[in-house]
Design a protein around this motif. Sequence first.
Motif, PDB file in Angstrom:
ATOM      1  N   LYS A  42       0.818  -1.129  -0.024  1.00  0.00           N
ATOM      2  CA  LYS A  42       0.022  -0.114   0.195  1.00  0.00           C
ATOM      3  C   LYS A  42       0.795   1.367   0.003  1.00  0.00           C
ATOM      4  O   LYS A  42       0.285   2.184  -0.037  1.00  0.00           O
ATOM      5  CB  LYS A  42      -1.040   0.183   1.195  1.00  0.00           C
ATOM      6  N   LYS A  85       2.767   4.473  -0.880  1.00  0.00           N
ATOM      7  CA  LYS A  85       2.761   5.796  -1.658  1.00  0.00           C
ATOM      8  C   LYS A  85       3.588   5.351  -3.061  1.00  0.00           C
ATOM      9  O   LYS A  85       4.912   4.693  -2.747  1.00  0.00           O
ATOM     10  CB  LYS A  85       3.268   6.929  -0.920  1.00  0.00           C
ATOM     11  N   ARG A  86       3.454   5.810  -4.139  1.00  0.00           N
ATOM     12  CA  ARG A  86       4.316   5.696  -5.315  1.00  0.00           C
ATOM     13  C   ARG A  86       4.036   6.877  -6.273  1.00  0.00           C
ATOM     14  O   ARG A  86       3.226   7.725  -5.829  1.00  0.00           O
ATOM     15  CB  ARG A  86       3.965   4.312  -5.994  1.00  0.00           C
ATOM     16  N   ASP A 124      -5.329   5.067  -4.779  1.00  0.00           N
ATOM     17  CA  ASP A 124      -5.074   5.358  -3.402  1.00  0.00           C
ATOM     18  C   ASP A 124      -3.837   5.348  -3.087  1.00  0.00           C
ATOM     19  O   ASP A 124      -3.355   6.264  -2.031  1.00  0.00           O
ATOM     20  CB  ASP A 124      -5.712   4.030  -2.642  1.00  0.00           C
ATOM     21  N   ARG A 125      -2.732   5.025  -3.695  1.00  0.00           N
ATOM     22  CA  ARG A 125      -1.642   5.314  -3.512  1.00  0.00           C
ATOM     23  C   ARG A 125      -0.779   6.393  -4.207  1.00  0.00           C
ATOM     24  O   ARG A 125       0.447   6.722  -4.079  1.00  0.00           O
ATOM     25  CB  ARG A 125      -0.589   3.899  -3.718  1.00  0.00           C
ATOM     26  N   GLY A 126      -1.540   7.377  -4.907  1.00  0.00           N
ATOM     27  CA  GLY A 126      -1.163   8.431  -5.205  1.00  0.00           C
ATOM     28  C   GLY A 126      -0.916   8.493  -6.834  1.00  0.00           C
ATOM     29  O   GLY A 126      -0.766   9.475  -7.437  1.00  0.00           O
TER      30      GLY A 126
END
Length: 437
Positions: free
Chosen positions: A144, A146-147, A192-194
Amino acid sequence: MSDVKKLYVKTYGCQMNVYDSERMVEALGGNGYTVTQTPDDADMILLNTCHIREKAAEKIYSELGRYKGLKAEKPDLKIGVAGCVAQAEGAEIVRRQPMVDLVVGPQSYHKLPAMEQAVKDGVRALDTDFPEEDKFDHLQARPKAKRGPTAFLTVQEGCDKFCAFCVVPYTRGAEVSRPADRVVAEARELVDRGVREITLLGQNVNAYHGHADGLAGLIWALSEITDLARIRFTTSHPNDMDDALIDAHATCPKLMPYLHLPVQSGSDRILKAMNRKHTRDDYFRIIDRLKSARSDILLSGDFIVGFPGETDQDFEDTLDLVRRVGYGQCYSFKYSARPGTPAAERATVPADVADERLQRLQALLSEQQKAAQVAMVGKTTSVLLEKPGRLEGQMVGKSEHLQAVHVTTSDHQIGDIVPVTITEAATNSLAAVPVKS
Ligand code: SAH
Ligand code: SF4
Ligand code: F3S
């Protein structure tokens, strides 16, 4: 002492390999691996390989040669070969390259953790099956963390087209589509992770049939994800450009005005010999429909020169097609005979003739690319910022037309989509300033 192990992955070939490498890193994360950027401190080196042209495949053997010394110093170092060379030549690699511990074909990546375990127990592992189960269903859940703001998402794999020159139907197998609900769920996780921009991938992505309304249906379903701002897809085949997909270019605001639509040659004789199953006029008709749907669409393509039997006139027909279409960006290759493909049995065009044609084609394509870049100067567009620029007060991102843009700004962050005016053009990048609000 921690038992964290380091994994070095080197990726060759197409974007599908980039996506697969990411998934393999995640799969091996469960076995205690974290990524390293250098082979020198790795506990495992994994080469994700490409078989498309002879040079691509040869690179793998020279790369393996470079690791011989490393392996001699560090006997516990594990070396794995994945991807299309693994699929095509896996058994031979195991036989001829004793330093390779693990060979895994593109459809078997979900088995990597178990294979790694076997290797640790001293067994060499080879898996190049085309299993019944879908690797995507068996890969573990994505983490999950951030990326970055852009991501690839494979939705379709394999190819049933069998162009006479191409290894992909053999290395990636038959066309398979992932169900739309799974793709949408993975896209939601990415957002959701960016992630703000997703590029849907497939060897023939527009042959996607995991949604009742094909790729267009999937694009519309994805466009409902609020924080997903941009959708792209690649690579498409002319014969699968249906009305709904062309229409989406006119009506779906999140679908970006860029299309990679390889044609390979502008000569009907050569297209037939290549088993492309379309003519140059079919291609022109598709381009006309696309331009009517979205007049500013930027087109990209792939060309092969020196295909067996290509005459000067056939090549002139290719140049003529390029002039008529007007590409923003293109890839062109000298034909490379690939073992096991029908064209490999045919007499080749002399190397110097093919070289000269490639040079002429590339000169024309770079002229067109330059013109497309220059045409952007003075225009307003939006840029998705991906990273800081090399200069202070500058950030780099992609325009809607997939051009690299250096934006002068100190007030924006990675992931922002910034309206800009283009101020300068070079062959491979543009410069811009934010539009004053
Ligand atoms: N599925 C995609 C791309 C396949 S591979 C498509 O159908 O367009 C990417 C490109 O590599 C091809 O479009 C083609 O231009 C090139 N290519 C494939 N096989 C080749 C060969 N044997 N020699 C030279 N170029 C090749
Ligand atoms: Fe290869 Fe042709 Fe399939 Fe593209 S459509 S992957 S060029 S066989
Ligand atoms: Fe190469 Fe395999 Fe992609 S041969 S281009 S890595 S599908």
